[in-house]
Design an enzyme around this catalytic site. Structure first.
Site, PDB file in Angstrom:
ATOM      1  CE  LYS A   1      21.159  13.005  99.448  1.00 42.33           C
ATOM      2  NZ  LYS A   1      19.856  13.258  99.076  1.00 42.33           N
TER       3      LYS A   1
ATOM      4  CE  LYS B   1      21.282   6.899  90.529  1.00 46.32           C
ATOM      5  NZ  LYS B   1      20.435   7.969  90.530  1.00 46.32           N
TER       6      LYS B   1
ATOM      7  CE  LYS C   1      14.031   8.549  92.812  1.00 46.62           C
ATOM      8  NZ  LYS C   1      15.405   8.757  92.455  1.00 46.62           N
TER       9      LYS C   1
ATOM     10  CB  THR D   1      21.319  15.376  87.270  1.00 48.64           C
ATOM     11  OG1 THR D   1      21.262  15.204  88.685  1.00 48.64           O
ATOM     12  CG2 THR D   1      21.301  13.907  86.769  1.00 48.64           C
TER      13      THR D   1
ATOM     14  CG  ASN E   1      17.210  19.906  86.828  1.00 48.77           C
ATOM     15  OD1 ASN E   1      17.800  21.174  86.611  1.00 48.77           O
ATOM     16  ND2 ASN E   1      18.074  19.239  87.603  1.00 48.77           N
TER      17      ASN E   1
END
Ligand code: GLU
Length: 442
Positions: free
Chosen positions: A81, A105, A117, A201, A232
Site C-alpha cells: 500500500k 507505517k 510507493k 492526513t 493537502n
C-alpha cells in the site's frame, strides 16, 4: 517495462542515498530488541522495483516519454500500500525509501498491509488537464500487471489528488473489464471514495498532537505553531488545528513564507493562494502564500528557526539536515511529510532537547482512512464521515499511546519506539512464515 528485483537505488552524486539514510533507523531498533536475522535481511531489500517509460501524446501533437516507478517494499503483512507522487525530483531512490516508510507505517498502525510507493518524474504544473489525464492513465496501463485490490493498492501523494485516483481507477476497470474500486484509494467520493479521506492526513496529525499536548499538560491556546508546506496535508492540519485552538504564526509553501505575531487564519491564506493562482490545469495553483500582503514575508530558513512551540514539517523529505538542524528553536517537531528530518539531524535535535513526533505515526491518518476506503469498497457498505473520523481517532489514539508509553519506559526516542512496535509486528509475520532458527532447530 523492466523489472529489476535486485533494485540498487541509484546513487545521488556524492550523497548518501535517501534509502541508505532511511535504513540507519533500523540499526537503532535492532539495538533494543532481539529479532531473528531474517528480519534484518528481509528489510534491506525491496521486493519488487518496476521502472516504466510512459509515452504520452502532448496537446501540440508531439510525443513525450515520461519515466515512472512503482516499488513494492514488503508484503509479509498483506497487499502492499502507498501513494503515487508526481514531482520533477522523483527518483528510484526516493520511491524506494518512501515504500520502506510505508511498510513501517502500515505496521505501526497495525493495518493489514505491506508498503509500496510510486512516482512519475514530472512537474504536473507544466501539463494541461488533458495531458495530466493521459499521463495518469498511461502510468496505470504500465503498472497494471503488478497492482490490484489484493496485491498492491496505490493512493495519492505529493501533487496527486482524488481526481487523478478516479482516472486511474477508471483506467484499471477498463483494462480488467470489471469494476474493482479497491485497486486504489483516495478516489473522489462520487467514485466510491471514502468520506473523510481528503482531510485524513491532517486530521490524524492533529489527533497525535492533541494526545501529546494532553499527556504533557500543555494548553493549545498558549502554543504557537509554524508550518512548512501548505499542500493537502499541511492545509487541512492547519485548518483543523486552528479550530481546535492552536495558533499559527507562520505558514510556508514551496515559494515562500509569511509570519504574523497575532496569528494567521489558514483558511484565509488558502483562499488568497487560490484566488491569485493562474489556473493552468485547474488543479494546481501558481499563487503562493507569500502574495499575502498583509503579513511579513520571511525566508524558509527563518521559518525553520522560529522560536515557536511546534514546528510542523509538511513539505518534502530532507528539510532538516545536519547543516540547519542546530537552528531549530521549536521544542517540538511534528513530521507530517515523509522523512523531513535526516538521521544526522535527529541526533542534533536530540542533543538540543527538541522532541520529534515521527512521520510513521503523525502522517498515518491518510493511509488509515485509505484502509477504511478499501474495506468499504470490498464490503460495499459506505460509512458516515463521523464513523470514519471516530475510527481514525480510536486507531491513532491507541497506537500513539503505545508509542509514547514505550518511549518513556525504555528511554528511547519516539521514532525508535514507533519503529520498534512496527518492526516487531513485521517480525511476527516473518517468524510465523518460518525463520532460520525454526528450520535449524527443526
Ligand atoms: N501518500 C500517503 C502516505 O504517504 C497515503 C498513502 C495511502 O493512502 O496509501 O502515507
Amino acid at each position: 517495462m523492466s523489472i529489476n528485483p535486485q533494485n540498487n537505488p541509484e546513487k545521488n552524486k556524492n550523497m548518501k542515498t535517501i534509502f541508505a539514510d532511511a535504513q540507519t533507523r533500523l540499526n537503532e531498533v535492532f539495538k533494543h530488541v532481539d529479532l531473528t536475522d531474517d528480519v534484518e535481511e528481509k528489510l534491506k531489500h525491496p521486493k519488487l522495483s518496476l521502472s516504466v517509460s510512459i509515452p504520452m501524446r502532448m496537446d501540440d501533437g508531439s510525443l513525450k516519454v515520461f519515466t515512472g516507478y512503482r516499488v513494492q517494499f514488503d508484503d509479509t503483512r498483506g497487499p502492499t500500500k502507498g501513494g503515487i507522487r508526481y514531482h520533477p525530483d522523483v527518483s528510484l531512490d526516493e520511491v524506494t525509501s518512501l515504500s520502506f516508510w510505508m511498510t513501517i507505517k502500515c505496521a505501526v498502525m497495525d493495518l493489514p498491509f505491506g508498503g509500496a510507493k510510486g512516482g512519475i518524474i514530472v512537474n504536473p504544473k507544466d501539463l494541461s488537464r488533458l495531458e495530466l489525464e493521459r499521463l495518469s492513465r498511461g502510468y496505470i496501463r504500465e503498472i497494471a500487471d503488478i497492482v490490484g485490490p489484493k496485491r498492491d493498492i496505490p493512493a495519492p501523494d505529493v501533487y496527486t489528488n482524488s481526481t487523478i485516483m478516479g482516472w486511474m481507477a477508471d483506467e484499471y476497470a477498463q483494462i480488467k473489464r470489471e469494476q474493482l474500486p479497491g485497486v486504489i484509494t483516495g478516489k473522489p467520493v462520487y467514485l466510491n471514495g471514502s468520506l473523510g479521506r481528503v482531510a485524513a492526513t491532517g486530521r490524524g496529525a492533529l489527533y497525535v498532537l492533541q494526545q501529546w499536548v494532553k499527556r504533557n499538560n500543555l494548553q493549545p491556546a498558549e502554543m504557537t505553531l509554524a508550518v512548512q508546506g501548505f499542500g493537502n496535508a499541511g492545509y487541512h492540519f492547519a485548518r483543523l488545528a486552528r479550530e481546535a485552538g492552536f495558533k499559527f504564526v507562520a505558514i510556508a509553501d514551496s515559494k515562500g513564507a509569511i509570519y504574523s505575531e497575532e496569528g494567521l487564519e489558514p483558511e484565509k491564506v488558502m483562499e488568497h493562494k487560490e484566488e491569485h493562482k493562474d489556473i493552468k490545469t485547474m488543479m494546481y495553483c501558481d499563487g503562493s502564500v507569500c502574495d499575502f500582503q498583509r503579513y511579513q514575508k520571511i525566508s524558509m530558513e527563518e521559518l525553520l528557526g522560529l522560536d515557536v512551540d511546534v514546528l510542523v514539517l509538511a513539505a518534502l523529505e530532507n528539510q532538516v539536515h545536519k547543516e540547519n538542524a542546530d537552528r531549530i528553536k521549536a521544542k517540538l517537531v511534528l513530521e507530517i511529510a515523509n522523512g523531513p528530518v535526516t538521521s544526522e539531524a535527529d541526533a542534533i535535535l536530540k542533543k538540543n532537547y527538541v522532541t520529534v513526533l515521527p512521520d510513521v505515526l503523525v502522517n498515518a491518518g491518510g493511509v488509515t482512512v485509505s484502509y477504511f476506503e478499501w474495506v468499504q469498497n470490498r464490503g460495499g457498505l459506505y460509512w458516515e464521515e463521523s464513523e470514519v473520523n471516530d475510527r481514525l481517532k480510536n486507531k491513532i489514539d491507541r497506537e500513539a499511546k503505545a508509542i509514547f508509553d514505550l518511549a518513556e519506559e525504555k528511554q528511547i526516542s519516539l521514532r525508535t519506539a514507533a519503529y520498534l512496535i512496527g518492526v516487531q509486528r513485521i517480525a511476527g509475520a516473518i517468524t510465523e512464515k518460518g525463520t532460520k532458527e525454526y528450520f535449524q532447530n527443526g
